[in-house]
Write a protein that holds these residues in place. Structure first.
Motif, PDB file in Angstrom:
ATOM      1  N   SER A 394       0.264  -6.220   4.076  1.00  0.00           N
ATOM      2  CA  SER A 394      -0.040  -5.076   2.827  1.00  0.00           C
ATOM      3  C   SER A 394       1.094  -5.242   1.923  1.00  0.00           C
ATOM      4  CB  SER A 394       0.232  -3.833   3.626  1.00  0.00           C
ATOM      5  OG  SER A 394       1.393  -3.808   4.467  1.00  0.00           O
ATOM      6  N   LEU A 398       0.353  -5.793  -2.105  1.00  0.00           N
ATOM      7  CA  LEU A 398       0.912  -4.714  -3.255  1.00  0.00           C
ATOM      8  C   LEU A 398       1.540  -5.492  -4.207  1.00  0.00           C
ATOM      9  CD1 LEU A 398       2.159  -1.566  -1.354  1.00  0.00           C
ATOM     10  CD2 LEU A 398       0.305  -1.888  -2.831  1.00  0.00           C
ATOM     11  N   PHE A 430      -7.540  -2.651   0.580  1.00  0.00           N
ATOM     12  CA  PHE A 430      -6.539  -2.066   1.065  1.00  0.00           C
ATOM     13  C   PHE A 430      -6.711  -1.177   2.193  1.00  0.00           C
ATOM     14  CE2 PHE A 430      -4.093  -3.539  -2.766  1.00  0.00           C
ATOM     15  CZ  PHE A 430      -2.989  -3.885  -2.158  1.00  0.00           C
ATOM     16  N   VAL A 435      -3.817   0.717   4.038  1.00  0.00           N
ATOM     17  CA  VAL A 435      -2.984   1.299   3.058  1.00  0.00           C
ATOM     18  C   VAL A 435      -3.816   2.592   2.366  1.00  0.00           C
ATOM     19  CG1 VAL A 435      -1.800   0.618   0.868  1.00  0.00           C
ATOM     20  CG2 VAL A 435      -1.851  -1.079   2.976  1.00  0.00           C
ATOM     21  N   ILE A 439      -1.290   5.006  -2.605  1.00  0.00           N
ATOM     22  CA  ILE A 439      -0.522   3.931  -3.001  1.00  0.00           C
ATOM     23  C   ILE A 439      -1.179   2.969  -3.925  1.00  0.00           C
ATOM     24  CG2 ILE A 439       0.773   2.176  -1.789  1.00  0.00           C
ATOM     25  CD1 ILE A 439       2.349   4.326  -1.627  1.00  0.00           C
ATOM     26  N   VAL A 440      -2.380   2.589  -3.784  1.00  0.00           N
ATOM     27  CA  VAL A 440      -2.884   1.616  -4.436  1.00  0.00           C
ATOM     28  C   VAL A 440      -3.132   2.203  -6.058  1.00  0.00           C
ATOM     29  CG1 VAL A 440      -5.093   0.125  -4.695  1.00  0.00           C
ATOM     30  CG2 VAL A 440      -4.482   0.961  -2.587  1.00  0.00           C
ATOM     31  N   ALA A 443       0.319   1.919  -7.476  1.00  0.00           N
ATOM     32  CA  ALA A 443       0.507   0.326  -7.689  1.00  0.00           C
ATOM     33  C   ALA A 443       0.035   0.233  -9.037  1.00  0.00           C
ATOM     34  CB  ALA A 443       0.102  -0.305  -6.664  1.00  0.00           C
ATOM     35  N   TYR A 503       6.817   2.927  -0.459  1.00  0.00           N
ATOM     36  CA  TYR A 503       5.688   2.641   0.544  1.00  0.00           C
ATOM     37  C   TYR A 503       6.217   2.357   1.782  1.00  0.00           C
ATOM     38  CZ  TYR A 503       2.249  -0.011   3.224  1.00  0.00           C
ATOM     39  OH  TYR A 503       1.240  -0.708   4.151  1.00  0.00           O
TER      40      TYR A 503
END
Length: 511
Positions: A394, A398, A430, A435, A439-440, A443, A503
C-alpha cells in the motif's frame, strides 16, 4: 576577492540558469503551441494507422455515472479530422475557459487598477504588514484564492510582483511566490472549495463500483487539507527567500514603483469609500445567497457549495465587487469622476490584453486538437493500467500513484478531468488493499498540484510569461520554468513525505 565570493553561484543556481537559458531559446509561446499542434497532428495519424485504443471506466462529472469507455486515436489528417481543424476554430476559442474569465474579471479588476485602488491596497499591505511576513502573506493569499476559482491568477500574481517591487525586492520573485500559492498548492485550503465538492463526488462514484455502502463526506480530507495548506505556505515562503530570490539578485529592470498622484487625504477617503462599497457588495451577495430559496442557491437542493449559481458565478461576482470598490475609490480619491471615465479605464485595460488574447486563440486550438486525438487519455489510462497490474504494497502503491498523477498532470492539468479518469482505476484498487478512499483523494491532491506551474499545457501558463515580461523584457518559457521548478520539486517531496507519515501514523484525514 570578497566580491568574487559573494557573486559565485551555487550549483542549484547554475542548474536553474541552464534551464532558463535552454528554455528561453525556444520561440514565442504562441509559436511553441503551433509547433505542438503540428506534432499532435502527425502523432494522431501515426497511432491511428496503428489502431491504438484503450478501454476503461470513467466517471461522468455531470451525471456522476460510471460508464465504460473506449478511447481510440482520432487522426487529424483524415477528412473528418481536417474538417474539425477548420470548422472548430471559433468554437474552440469561445469555449476556452480563460478567455471569458479574463475578459469578465478585467472589467472589475481593470477599473480598480486604473482608479488606483490596487496600488493603494499594495501600499497599505506593505506598510501595515511586517516586512518579514510579506512573502508568507502573498503565498497564503494565493493558496486561499482557490475558493474563488481562477481569480488568483488574474489578481494575486500581478499583486505579488507589485508588492515586491514596492519593497525594493525583485518583482519576479513576488510573482513566483504568488504563482506558487495559486498553482503549486492548488486544491488544498483552510475551507471547503468548489473543486472539493466535485472531486468528492467523483470519488464516491468510484467507491460505489465495489462498495455501494461506503460514502465520503465533503469534509473527508479537511484536516489533511488544512495542515497541507499551512505547511506548503511555509515551504513556498522558504523556497522564495532561500532559492528563488537569491538567484534573481537585485532588480535592475525598467519597471519602477509608480508614485501616487493622489494626496494622502484623498487616498484615505477613497479607501473608506472602497470599504463601504465592499461591505455593501457583500451584503447584496449575502441577500442573494443566504436566505432559503435565494437566487444563488441550487434550485433543487438549496445548496450553496458545488453545483450552484453562487459557485458558477464567482468570477462575475468578483468582477462586480472589484468594479464597485474601484469606482467608489476613484470617486473618493478623485481619480474616476464619471461612469464615462470608468468605461474608458476598462477600455484601456482591454487594449493591453491583445497579445494575451492572441495567445489564448493559439492555445485553445492546440488543446482542442490534443483532446480530439485522445492521445492524452490513452497515455494516462495505459500508464494507470501498468501500475494497477503491478504487485505492490500500500505504501509503495501510494508513492507510485502520486508519481503517476504528477506525470499525467503534465499533459492533463485539469484536476476534475484527470480525476474522472484515474478515480475508477485507483480508488477500487486501494479499497481492495484496505486503504481508505480519503487517503487516495489526499494523495491525488499531492500529485495533482506541484506540476501545475511548470507545464506549458496549464491554461494560464502563457499569461504568466506575459506578466513576467512586464519586469524582464526577455523573459520566456524558460524563465518561468526555471523560476518555478524549485517550488515544484521541494513542494512535491515535502508533501509526499507528509502524506506517507500521515498514512503510516493513522491520522484521520477529515471527518
Amino acid at each position: 576577492m570578497r566580491a568574487l565570493v559573494t557573486e559565485r553561484k551555487t550549483f542549484m543556481q547554475q542548474l536553474l540558469d541552464g534551464v532558463e537559458a535552454i528554455g528561453n531559446k525556444v520561440p514565442h509561446p504562441a509559436i511553441i503551441f503551433l509547433i505542438m499542434s503540428g506534432v499532435v497532428i502527425v502523432l494522431s495519424q501515426l497511432f491511428h494507422m496503428l489502431g491504438t485504443s484503450v478501454s476503461y471506466q470513467v466517471v461522468d462529472p455531470a451525471s456522476h455515472e460510471i460508464r465504460d469507455a473506449t478511447a481510440t486515436v482520432n487522426s487529424l489528417l483524415t477528412p473528418a479530422g481536417i474538417s474539425f481543424i477548420i470548422t472548430s476554430v471559433i468554437r474552440n476559442f469561445l469555449g476556452f475557459g480563460p478567455v471569458g474569465v479574463i475578459l469578465v474579471a478585467m472589467v472589475g479588476v481593470g477599473l480598480a487598477e486604473e482608479a488606483g485602488l490596487i496600488a493603494a491596497l499594495i501600499r497599505k499591505i506593505v506598510s501595515g504588514a511586517p516586512r518579514q511576513l510579506i512573502t508568507f502573506i502573498i503565498v497564503a493569499m494565493g493558496v486561499l484564492s482557490s475558493v474563488a476559482s481562477d481569480a488568483g491568477y488574474l489578481v494575486l500574481i500581478p499583486l505579488g510582483a507589485s508588492a515586491f517591487l514596492s519593497l525594493g525586492r525583485h518583482p519576479i520573485a513576488g510573482l513566483a511566490a504568488a504563482f506558487a500559492g495559486v498553482a503549486v498548492v492548488f486544491g488544498v485550503n483552510l475551507i471547503i472549495t468548489p473543486v472539493d465538492a466535485v472531486l468528492t463526488e467523483i470519488t464516491n462514484d468510484a467507491i460505489h463500483l465495489i462498495s455501494p455502502g461506503t460514502t465520503l463526506y465533503l469534509t473527508a480530507i479537511m484536516w489533511f487539507s488544512m495542515v497541507s495548506a499551512v505547511v506548503m505556505c511555509i515551504v513556498c515562503t522558504i523556497v522564495t527567500e532561500r532559492v528563488v530570490e537569491p538567484r534573481l539578485g537585485p532588480y535592475h529592470g525598467d519597471a519602477v514603483v509608480e508614485a501616487s498622484t493622489v494626496d494622502a487625504a484623498a487616498e484615505a477617503r477613497g479607501l473608506r469609500n472602497a470599504l463601504w462599497a465592499l461591505i455593501g457588495s457583500l451584503v447584496v451577495i449575502g441577500l442573494l445567497a443566504l436566505p432559503p430559496g435565494a437566487p444563488l442557491r441550487n434550485p433543487e437542493t438549496g445548496a450553496l457549495i458545488g453545483d450552484s449559481p453562487l459557485m458558477n458565478s464567482l468570477i462575475v461576482l468578483i468582477a462586480a465587487v472589484f468594479f464597485a470598490c474601484g469606482y467608489a475609490y476613484g470617486r473618493g480619491a478623485g481619480t474616476i469622476r464619471t461612469l464615462t471615465q470608468a468605461i474608458a479605464a476598462i477600455t484601456k485595460t482591454f487594449a493591453g490584453l491583445g497579445g494575451l488574447i492572441f495567445l489564448f486563440l493559439v492555445i485553445s486550438q492546440f488543446l482542442a486538437h490534443f483532446n480530439y486525438s485522445n492521445l492524452a487519455t490513452i497515455a494516462a489510462v495505459n500508464l494507470s493500467h501498468v501500475i494497477e497490474q503491478a504487485n505492490m504494497g500500500s505504501v509503495t502503491l501510494l508513492i507510485v500513484f502520486v508519481l503517476v498523477t504528477f506525470l499525467v498532470d503534465l499533459i492533463i492539468p485539469a484536476a476534475i478531468a484527470k480525476w474522472a479518469i484515474l478515480a475508477p482505476i485507483f480508488v477500487p484498487l486501494f479499497l481492495k488493499l484496505g486503504v481508505s478512499p480519503a487517503i487516495v483523494l489526499a494523495a491525488y491532491h499531492v500529485g495533482d498540484s506541484p506540476a501545475n506551474a511548470v507545464t506549458p499545457l496549464m491554461a494560464y501558463f502563457g499569461m504568466i510569461v506575459i506578466f513576467a515580461q512586464k519586469y524582464q523584457k526577455d523573459a520566456g518559457v524558460g524563465t518561468v520554468v526555471a523560476m518555478m521548478l524549485p517550488y515544484t520539486v521541494v513542494v512535491f517531496v515535502v508533501w509526499l513525505i507528509l502524506l506517507i507519515l500521515w498514512y503510516m501514523l493513522g491520522i484521520p484525514t477529515g471527518i
